[in-house]
Design a protein around this motif. Structure first.
Motif, PDB file in Angstrom:
ATOM      1  N   CYS A 117       0.842  -1.194   0.000  1.00 38.72           N
ATOM      2  CA  CYS A 117       0.000   0.000   0.000  1.00 38.72           C
ATOM      3  C   CYS A 117       0.877   1.243   0.000  1.00 38.72           C
ATOM      4  CB  CYS A 117      -0.927   0.007   1.210  1.00 38.72           C
ATOM      5  SG  CYS A 117      -2.095   1.396   1.238  1.00 38.72           S
ATOM      6  N   GLY A 118       0.554   2.170  -0.881  1.00 32.29           N
ATOM      7  CA  GLY A 118       1.322   3.405  -0.939  1.00 32.29           C
ATOM      8  C   GLY A 118       0.550   4.504  -1.619  1.00 32.29           C
ATOM      9  N   GLY A 119       1.097   5.689  -1.564  1.00 34.28           N
ATOM     10  CA  GLY A 119       0.504   6.810  -2.270  1.00 34.28           C
ATOM     11  C   GLY A 119       0.455   6.539  -3.761  1.00 34.28           C
ATOM     12  N   PHE A 120      -0.543   7.109  -4.419  1.00 41.04           N
ATOM     13  CA  PHE A 120      -0.729   6.854  -5.838  1.00 41.04           C
ATOM     14  C   PHE A 120       0.533   7.183  -6.641  1.00 41.04           C
ATOM     15  CE2 PHE A 120      -1.704   8.784  -9.976  1.00 41.04           C
ATOM     16  CZ  PHE A 120      -2.208   7.669 -10.634  1.00 41.04           C
ATOM     17  N   GLY A 121       1.157   8.311  -6.348  1.00 42.45           N
ATOM     18  CA  GLY A 121       2.350   8.700  -7.089  1.00 42.45           C
ATOM     19  C   GLY A 121       3.484   7.704  -6.950  1.00 42.45           C
ATOM     20  N   LYS A 122       3.707   7.225  -5.719  1.00 41.77           N
ATOM     21  CA  LYS A 122       4.773   6.251  -5.508  1.00 41.77           C
ATOM     22  C   LYS A 122       4.468   4.932  -6.222  1.00 41.77           C
ATOM     23  CE  LYS A 122       6.712   8.074  -1.222  1.00 41.77           C
ATOM     24  NZ  LYS A 122       8.016   8.420  -1.811  1.00 41.77           N
ATOM     25  N   LEU A 123       3.212   4.502  -6.170  1.00 45.84           N
ATOM     26  CA  LEU A 123       2.877   3.248  -6.851  1.00 45.84           C
ATOM     27  C   LEU A 123       2.968   3.398  -8.364  1.00 45.84           C
ATOM     28  CD1 LEU A 123       0.045   1.306  -5.012  1.00 45.84           C
ATOM     29  CD2 LEU A 123       2.514   1.142  -4.806  1.00 45.84           C
ATOM     30  N   SER A 124       2.785   4.619  -8.874  1.00 39.56           N
ATOM     31  CA  SER A 124       2.953   4.815 -10.316  1.00 39.56           C
ATOM     32  C   SER A 124       4.409   4.591 -10.724  1.00 39.56           C
ATOM     33  CB  SER A 124       2.480   6.207 -10.733  1.00 39.56           C
ATOM     34  OG  SER A 124       3.392   7.219 -10.341  1.00 39.56           O
ATOM     35  N   LYS A 125       5.345   4.890  -9.806  1.00 35.95           N
ATOM     36  CA  LYS A 125       6.757   4.609 -10.083  1.00 35.95           C
ATOM     37  C   LYS A 125       7.008   3.108 -10.125  1.00 35.95           C
ATOM     38  CE  LYS A 125       8.426   8.792  -7.715  1.00 35.95           C
ATOM     39  NZ  LYS A 125       9.371   9.275  -6.679  1.00 35.95           N
ATOM     40  N   LEU A 174      -7.875   5.276 -13.327  1.00 36.12           N
ATOM     41  CA  LEU A 174      -6.411   5.344 -13.355  1.00 36.12           C
ATOM     42  C   LEU A 174      -5.782   4.677 -12.141  1.00 36.12           C
ATOM     43  CD1 LEU A 174      -3.988   6.449 -14.940  1.00 36.12           C
ATOM     44  CD2 LEU A 174      -4.183   8.566 -13.600  1.00 36.12           C
ATOM     45  N   GLY A 175      -6.402   4.802 -10.958  1.00 37.10           N
ATOM     46  CA  GLY A 175      -5.839   4.174  -9.761  1.00 37.10           C
ATOM     47  C   GLY A 175      -5.753   2.672  -9.893  1.00 37.10           C
ATOM     48  N   ASP A 176      -6.823   2.045 -10.383  1.00 39.78           N
ATOM     49  CA  ASP A 176      -6.804   0.593 -10.581  1.00 39.78           C
ATOM     50  C   ASP A 176      -5.789   0.196 -11.644  1.00 39.78           C
ATOM     51  OD1 ASP A 176      -8.785   0.290  -8.685  1.00 39.78           O
ATOM     52  OD2 ASP A 176     -10.417   0.195 -10.159  1.00 39.78           O
ATOM     53  N   MET A 177      -5.681   1.008 -12.700  1.00 37.64           N
ATOM     54  CA  MET A 177      -4.738   0.702 -13.776  1.00 37.64           C
ATOM     55  C   MET A 177      -3.303   0.696 -13.255  1.00 37.64           C
ATOM     56  SD  MET A 177      -6.697   3.197 -16.421  1.00 37.64           S
ATOM     57  CE  MET A 177      -5.188   3.660 -17.227  1.00 37.64           C
ATOM     58  N   VAL A 178      -2.974   1.714 -12.475  1.00 39.49           N
ATOM     59  CA  VAL A 178      -1.619   1.789 -11.918  1.00 39.49           C
ATOM     60  C   VAL A 178      -1.361   0.607 -10.988  1.00 39.49           C
ATOM     61  CG1 VAL A 178      -0.218   3.081 -10.256  1.00 39.49           C
ATOM     62  CG2 VAL A 178      -1.245   4.257 -12.216  1.00 39.49           C
ATOM     63  N   MET A 211      -2.164  -4.992  -4.483  1.00 40.31           N
ATOM     64  CA  MET A 211      -1.753  -3.586  -4.460  1.00 40.31           C
ATOM     65  C   MET A 211      -2.906  -2.683  -4.052  1.00 40.31           C
ATOM     66  SD  MET A 211       1.446  -3.034  -5.443  1.00 40.31           S
ATOM     67  CE  MET A 211       2.648  -4.343  -5.772  1.00 40.31           C
ATOM     68  N   PHE A 212      -2.566  -1.679  -3.234  1.00 39.92           N
ATOM     69  CA  PHE A 212      -3.535  -0.657  -2.840  1.00 39.92           C
ATOM     70  C   PHE A 212      -2.889   0.713  -3.012  1.00 39.92           C
ATOM     71  CE2 PHE A 212      -4.655  -4.444  -0.499  1.00 39.92           C
ATOM     72  CZ  PHE A 212      -6.047  -4.480  -0.516  1.00 39.92           C
ATOM     73  N   GLN A 249      -5.347  11.975   1.436  1.00 45.82           N
ATOM     74  CA  GLN A 249      -6.212  11.892   2.616  1.00 45.82           C
ATOM     75  C   GLN A 249      -6.274  10.470   3.172  1.00 45.82           C
ATOM     76  OE1 GLN A 249      -7.269  13.735  -0.284  1.00 45.82           O
ATOM     77  NE2 GLN A 249      -6.263  15.376   0.859  1.00 45.82           N
ATOM     78  N   GLY A 250      -5.573   9.561   2.543  1.00 47.31           N
ATOM     79  CA  GLY A 250      -5.567   8.175   3.009  1.00 47.31           C
ATOM     80  C   GLY A 250      -6.699   7.334   2.470  1.00 47.31           C
ATOM     81  N   ASN A 251      -7.463   7.858   1.505  1.00 57.77           N
ATOM     82  CA  ASN A 251      -8.562   7.098   0.923  1.00 57.77           C
ATOM     83  C   ASN A 251      -8.034   6.172  -0.165  1.00 57.77           C
ATOM     84  OD1 ASN A 251     -10.577   8.632   2.402  1.00 57.77           O
ATOM     85  ND2 ASN A 251     -10.127  10.316   0.997  1.00 57.77           N
ATOM     86  N   LEU A 252      -8.596   4.963  -0.241  1.00 57.38           N
ATOM     87  CA  LEU A 252      -8.206   4.037  -1.299  1.00 57.38           C
ATOM     88  C   LEU A 252      -8.708   4.553  -2.638  1.00 57.38           C
ATOM     89  CD1 LEU A 252      -8.906   0.558   0.357  1.00 57.38           C
ATOM     90  CD2 LEU A 252      -6.692   1.614  -0.092  1.00 57.38           C
ATOM     91  N   VAL A 253      -7.776   4.649  -3.614  1.00 58.80           N
ATOM     92  CA  VAL A 253      -8.131   5.133  -4.944  1.00 58.80           C
ATOM     93  C   VAL A 253      -7.798   4.114  -6.025  1.00 58.80           C
ATOM     94  CG1 VAL A 253      -7.949   7.572  -4.354  1.00 58.80           C
ATOM     95  CG2 VAL A 253      -5.917   6.329  -5.132  1.00 58.80           C
ATOM     96  N   GLY A 254      -7.276   2.973  -5.619  1.00 61.88           N
ATOM     97  CA  GLY A 254      -6.956   1.929  -6.590  1.00 61.88           C
ATOM     98  C   GLY A 254      -6.639   0.636  -5.886  1.00 61.88           C
ATOM     99  N   VAL A 255      -7.063  -0.488  -6.484  1.00 63.88           N
ATOM    100  CA  VAL A 255      -6.826  -1.814  -5.929  1.00 63.88           C
ATOM    101  C   VAL A 255      -6.558  -2.782  -7.077  1.00 63.88           C
ATOM    102  CG1 VAL A 255      -7.784  -3.720  -4.569  1.00 63.88           C
ATOM    103  CG2 VAL A 255      -8.365  -1.365  -3.981  1.00 63.88           C
ATOM    104  N   ALA A 256      -5.656  -3.729  -6.858  1.00 70.66           N
ATOM    105  CA  ALA A 256      -5.439  -4.809  -7.817  1.00 70.66           C
ATOM    106  C   ALA A 256      -5.036  -6.053  -7.065  1.00 70.66           C
ATOM    107  CB  ALA A 256      -4.361  -4.433  -8.829  1.00 70.66           C
ATOM    108  N   ARG A 257      -5.694  -7.194  -7.455  1.00 71.33           N
ATOM    109  CA  ARG A 257      -5.398  -8.470  -6.790  1.00 71.33           C
ATOM    110  C   ARG A 257      -5.138  -9.533  -7.853  1.00 71.33           C
ATOM    111  NH1 ARG A 257      -9.615  -6.358  -3.430  1.00 71.33           N
ATOM    112  NH2 ARG A 257      -8.960  -6.211  -1.253  1.00 71.33           N
TER     113      ARG A 257
END
Length: 379
Positions: free
Chosen positions: A276-284, A341-345, A365-366, A371-379
């Protein structure tokens, strides 16, 4: 407090580990007991052979006992005496929590050969299985123990001493400093760990942090936890704690070092690993980067726009995403147009992770927003 950093570029300065400090101070204290010599500097040999002098803050006889029973192993030694020496930890230009702390060792002579280690004030004790040290042992790591034992053995041979040493290592204010480390989560209570594998602190090296990540995984596994969540920071930890109800021991504070977590799974696999991480970090991570720090990888808005295009983003949305100030802004633009986009990343990040971890590890992946809200998930 450190001096203000110069504005002029200069080479980064290395420092010495707490293990080196403990070695120098225990050597000086033991020399005071065996030879009556008060040292201002103690020269030690590091694991790779470098000889380094370490300046001491004090070297003194702490206590004179009642003489006790005679020590049959050493000539003229008094097992009732205790000597101590201290030095100020200099971590060079590394942002080390122990920089500037007073590290000290107290030494008492023993009749039996060998070295017995104890935790003094500010040094922790191991309370959980999974570390390289047994439960109940002082948190003095193997290499510092080896360094101290080698120097004390050589000193004993030099003075014809056939007994042993009790070495108590402490760090002034160590209990408070330890709260800034991962020790409480690892089950090391009461203070800091005495660390070091080379004796030298390399400025801005990542080895200590990565070692603590590995320790966190090992401790959790040894205590029966098969589902771990590796998180980039406090917000992602809170998200995983709320989502799964995981205890702190199962939450691995990985910071930017997702690669350290994924690679360690080859040697220490678990049933489920949630990242689990911030969207920007997971995009990396989705782009293939295993070190998520800004000095080693950057958020690629062009890539985000391209991924969005593959899921229906029109030219106007892509252009707006490329012109965004932050990844969070690009994410908001995409979600406003129902582009996930969150799920795609997360799916792309998951693919990168699965190429590294063993197949028996179930990875997911989360991604969260600021704000700490989940914006993407992949399993």
């Amino acid at each position: 407090m450190r001096d203000e950093t110069s504005e002029q570029p200069a080479p980064l300065r290395s420092g010495y580990t707490t293990g080196s400090c403990a070695t120098a101070t225990s050597l000086a204290a033991a020399r005071l007991l065996l030879a009556g010599e008060v040292s201002e500097v103690a020269e030690i040999v590091l694991p790779k052979g470098q000889r380094v002098p370490m300046r001491l803050t004090f070297c003194r006889l702490l206590e004179t006992g009642d003489g006790g029973e005679s020590d049959e192993s050493g000539e003229g030694s008094d097992p009732g005496r205790i000597a101590e020496a201290g030095t100020i930890k200099d971590a060079g230009d590394d942002p080390d929590v122990t920089h500037g702390a007073l590290v000290f060792a107290r030494v008492r002579l023993l009749a039996e050969p060998g070295v017995r280690f104890r935790a003094g004030p500010g040094v922790g004790t191991v309370t959980r299985a999974g570390l390289t040290l047994a439960v109940g042992e002082p948190a003095i790591n193997p290499v510092p123990r080896q360094m101290m034992a080698r120097h004390l053995d050589e000193l004993a041979e030099q003075y014809g001493y056939r007994g042993g040493f009790e070495v108590t290592v402490g760090v002034e204010g160590g209990a408070q400093l330890a709260l800034k480390t991962m020790n409480p989560r690892l089950g090391i209570v009461g203070g800091l760990s005495i660390l070091g594998t080379t004796g030298i602190v390399r400025p801005f090296s990542c080895s200590a942090y990565i070692a603590s990540i590995h320790q966190g995984i090992d401790v959790a596994r040894a205590n029966g936890y098969t589902h771990l969540a590796a998180c980039t920071g406090n917000a992602s930890e809170d998200a995983m704690r709320a989502h799964y109800g995981l205890p702190d021991i199962a939450l691995i504070e990985m910071g930017d070092f997702v690669g350290a977590v994924l690679k360690h799974m080859k040697r220490a696999p678990v049933e489920r690993l949630s990242i689990c991480g911030g969207f920007g970090k997971l995009s990396k991570l989705a782009a293939g980067h295993l070190d998520l720090h800004s000095r080693n990888s950057s958020i690629d808005l062009e890539q985000l726009a391209t991924w969005a295009a593959q899921h229906g983003a029109d030219d106007a949305l892509q252009a707006a995403m490329r012109a965004a100030n932050t990844s969070q802004q690009a994410l908001a633009l995409a979600h406003a147009r129902q582009v996930p986009l969150g799920d795609m990343v997360c799916r792309r990040a998951l693919a990168v992770a699965r190429d590294i971890v063993p197949p028996e590890v179930n990875v997911e992946m989360f991604a969260i927003d600021r704000q700490g809200n989940l914006v993407g998930v992949a399993r």
